[in-house]
Write a protein that holds these residues in place. Structure first.
Motif, PDB file in Angstrom:
ATOM      1  N   ARG A  18      29.351  39.530  43.682  1.00 30.17           N
ATOM      2  CA  ARG A  18      29.523  38.962  42.346  1.00 30.17           C
ATOM      3  C   ARG A  18      28.444  37.960  41.957  1.00 30.17           C
ATOM      4  O   ARG A  18      28.174  37.763  40.789  1.00 30.17           O
ATOM      5  CB  ARG A  18      30.891  38.270  42.259  1.00 30.17           C
ATOM      6  N   LEU A  77      41.058  34.077  33.260  1.00 31.37           N
ATOM      7  CA  LEU A  77      41.331  32.880  34.063  1.00 31.37           C
ATOM      8  C   LEU A  77      40.402  31.735  33.691  1.00 31.37           C
ATOM      9  O   LEU A  77      40.799  30.586  33.601  1.00 31.37           O
ATOM     10  CB  LEU A  77      41.136  33.197  35.555  1.00 31.37           C
ATOM     11  N   GLU A 101      39.680  40.190  34.269  1.00 31.09           N
ATOM     12  CA  GLU A 101      40.721  39.250  34.701  1.00 31.09           C
ATOM     13  C   GLU A 101      40.131  37.864  34.919  1.00 31.09           C
ATOM     14  O   GLU A 101      40.728  36.849  34.573  1.00 31.09           O
ATOM     15  CB  GLU A 101      41.380  39.768  35.993  1.00 31.09           C
ATOM     16  N   PHE A 102      38.933  37.856  35.496  1.00 38.36           N
ATOM     17  CA  PHE A 102      38.301  36.568  35.736  1.00 38.36           C
ATOM     18  C   PHE A 102      37.976  35.849  34.431  1.00 38.36           C
ATOM     19  O   PHE A 102      38.165  34.637  34.317  1.00 38.36           O
ATOM     20  CB  PHE A 102      37.032  36.735  36.581  1.00 38.36           C
ATOM     21  N   PHE A 109      42.899  39.724  56.309  1.00 40.88           N
ATOM     22  CA  PHE A 109      41.442  39.582  56.442  1.00 40.88           C
ATOM     23  C   PHE A 109      41.121  38.797  57.715  1.00 40.88           C
ATOM     24  O   PHE A 109      40.344  37.850  57.694  1.00 40.88           O
ATOM     25  CB  PHE A 109      40.860  38.863  55.218  1.00 40.88           C
ATOM     26  N   ASN A 166      47.176  38.843  49.049  1.00 40.03           N
ATOM     27  CA  ASN A 166      45.771  38.607  49.393  1.00 40.03           C
ATOM     28  C   ASN A 166      44.917  39.817  49.068  1.00 40.03           C
ATOM     29  O   ASN A 166      43.826  39.696  48.504  1.00 40.03           O
ATOM     30  CB  ASN A 166      45.629  38.297  50.891  1.00 40.03           C
ATOM     31  N   LEU A 167      45.414  41.009  49.428  1.00 41.56           N
ATOM     32  CA  LEU A 167      44.632  42.223  49.186  1.00 41.56           C
ATOM     33  C   LEU A 167      44.398  42.418  47.692  1.00 41.56           C
ATOM     34  O   LEU A 167      43.304  42.771  47.264  1.00 41.56           O
ATOM     35  CB  LEU A 167      45.333  43.450  49.780  1.00 41.56           C
ATOM     36  N   ARG A 168      45.443  42.153  46.900  1.00 42.43           N
ATOM     37  CA  ARG A 168      45.287  42.310  45.446  1.00 42.43           C
ATOM     38  C   ARG A 168      44.350  41.243  44.887  1.00 42.43           C
ATOM     39  O   ARG A 168      43.517  41.519  44.033  1.00 42.43           O
ATOM     40  CB  ARG A 168      46.647  42.204  44.751  1.00 42.43           C
ATOM     41  N   ALA A 169      44.516  40.012  45.387  1.00 45.54           N
ATOM     42  CA  ALA A 169      43.723  38.892  44.848  1.00 45.54           C
ATOM     43  C   ALA A 169      42.236  39.071  45.127  1.00 45.54           C
ATOM     44  O   ALA A 169      41.394  38.608  44.365  1.00 45.54           O
ATOM     45  CB  ALA A 169      44.218  37.576  45.426  1.00 45.54           C
ATOM     46  N   ALA A 170      41.926  39.749  46.232  1.00 51.79           N
ATOM     47  CA  ALA A 170      40.514  39.915  46.605  1.00 51.79           C
ATOM     48  C   ALA A 170      39.819  40.924  45.697  1.00 51.79           C
ATOM     49  O   ALA A 170      38.608  41.085  45.765  1.00 51.79           O
ATOM     50  CB  ALA A 170      40.407  40.357  48.066  1.00 51.79           C
ATOM     51  N   ARG A 171      40.586  41.603  44.864  1.00 53.54           N
ATOM     52  CA  ARG A 171      40.000  42.637  43.999  1.00 53.54           C
ATOM     53  C   ARG A 171      39.978  42.237  42.523  1.00 53.54           C
ATOM     54  O   ARG A 171      39.998  43.102  41.655  1.00 53.54           O
ATOM     55  CB  ARG A 171      40.798  43.937  44.139  1.00 53.54           C
ATOM     56  N   VAL A 172      39.962  40.947  42.256  1.00 45.92           N
ATOM     57  CA  VAL A 172      39.945  40.491  40.859  1.00 45.92           C
ATOM     58  C   VAL A 172      38.730  41.077  40.152  1.00 45.92           C
ATOM     59  O   VAL A 172      37.616  41.024  40.669  1.00 45.92           O
ATOM     60  CB  VAL A 172      39.870  38.952  40.803  1.00 45.92           C
ATOM     61  N   ALA A 225      36.084  37.987  47.804  1.00 45.21           N
ATOM     62  CA  ALA A 225      36.100  36.639  47.237  1.00 45.21           C
ATOM     63  C   ALA A 225      37.431  36.435  46.525  1.00 45.21           C
ATOM     64  O   ALA A 225      37.947  37.355  45.884  1.00 45.21           O
ATOM     65  CB  ALA A 225      34.947  36.444  46.267  1.00 45.21           C
ATOM     66  N   PHE A 226      37.971  35.254  46.682  1.00 49.75           N
ATOM     67  CA  PHE A 226      39.249  34.920  46.047  1.00 49.75           C
ATOM     68  C   PHE A 226      39.013  33.834  45.007  1.00 49.75           C
ATOM     69  O   PHE A 226      38.182  32.953  45.200  1.00 49.75           O
ATOM     70  CB  PHE A 226      40.240  34.388  47.079  1.00 49.75           C
ATOM     71  N   ILE A 227      39.791  33.903  43.919  1.00 45.94           N
ATOM     72  CA  ILE A 227      39.761  32.806  42.959  1.00 45.94           C
ATOM     73  C   ILE A 227      40.826  31.806  43.398  1.00 45.94           C
ATOM     74  O   ILE A 227      41.988  32.174  43.603  1.00 45.94           O
ATOM     75  CB  ILE A 227      40.061  33.298  41.534  1.00 45.94           C
ATOM     76  N   ARG A 261      45.609  35.184  40.822  1.00 44.86           N
ATOM     77  CA  ARG A 261      45.202  36.502  40.346  1.00 44.86           C
ATOM     78  C   ARG A 261      45.886  36.774  39.020  1.00 44.86           C
ATOM     79  O   ARG A 261      46.758  36.012  38.589  1.00 44.86           O
ATOM     80  CB  ARG A 261      45.494  37.596  41.379  1.00 44.86           C
ATOM     81  N   VAL A 262      45.468  37.861  38.386  1.00 45.20           N
ATOM     82  CA  VAL A 262      46.017  38.208  37.085  1.00 45.20           C
ATOM     83  C   VAL A 262      46.668  39.569  37.187  1.00 45.20           C
ATOM     84  O   VAL A 262      46.138  40.473  37.833  1.00 45.20           O
ATOM     85  CB  VAL A 262      44.891  38.261  36.017  1.00 45.20           C
TER      86      VAL A 262
END
Lengths: 136, 76
Positions: A8, B69, B65-66, A29, B55-61, A57-59, A97-98
């Motif tokens: 990103r 936010l 979506e960003f 992970f 976690n798995l879902r959050a890592a794919r933002v 990457a996490f928000i 997340r969204v």
């Protein structure tokens, strides 16, 4: 300085002492143990970027930005793992997340980081939840 | 997979320092007492799975979506 490849943000040069170590990784992970925390422009959110996987990457956000009353009991075993001696050295982040136009904050799996040792852990909190917020 | 039958107050031992004891059986529910070293993580499977999936879902933002936010958390 170390070079961190990211999907990103391109290639980043990061001082070694900015790396945050998660000795146990995050759930799902477990192989990724090194992260960097990137501020995002004029916002209170940050990116937690894996050093060893460009895609991951996490928000995240400091939990107190969204839940000022949030309380967490850090067990002795976690304090030892992080070398945590004073509560004020702990930073608690939550992953955002969204989904379907809503904001989800994972208050059940907070990231606790010792800002002095730069070690972190993802805790599993029984009496919390993934909280859903409307976005305005 | 190993399958064992145990009665109330009987235990199983896993390795040198983990024991799981059957404390109570009530209908379809079983209460277990678990003793393990403090660095061994013990979770209910559903909870573990839930956070793992989050976690798995959050890592794919994705970018859209960003962007949303970003707007929500813009500093005033």
């Amino acid at each position: 300085m170390i070079q961190v490849k990211t999907t990103r943000f391109g290639d980043l040069q990061v001082p070694e002492d900015k790396i945050i170590h998660f000795p146990e990784g995050l759930l799902g992970f477990s192989k990724l143990k090194r992260y960097i925390l990137l501020d995002y422009k004029d916002t209170s959110i940050k990116w937690l970027q894996a050093v060893d996987d460009p895609d991951v990457a996490f928000i995240v956000i400091n939990v107190f930005e969204i839940e000022p009353e949030y309380e967490i009991k850090v067990p002795d075993s976690v304090q030892r793992l992080l070398g945590l001696e004073r509560p004020e050295d702990a930073v608690v982040l939550v992953i955002l997340r969204v989904e379907g136009g809503k904001l989800l904050a994972n208050l059940q799996g907070p990231l606790v980081i010792n800002s002095l040792t730069r070690k972190g852990v993802q805790m599993v909190v029984e009496n919390a939840s993934v909280k859903v917020y409307n976005m305005h | 997979m190993l399958v064992l039958t145990r009665k109330i107050n009987e235990s199983i031992r896993i390795g040198d320092d983990i024991t799981i004891k059957v404390l109570e059986i009530r209908g379809s529910q079983v209460r277990l007492g678990i003793e393990a070293p403090e660095d061994v993580k013990v979770y209910r499977e559903e909870l573990y799975q839930k956070i793992l999936q989050e976690n798995l879902r959050a890592a794919r933002v994705n970018a859209t979506e960003f962007d949303k936010l970003k707007e929500v958390f813009k500093k005033k």
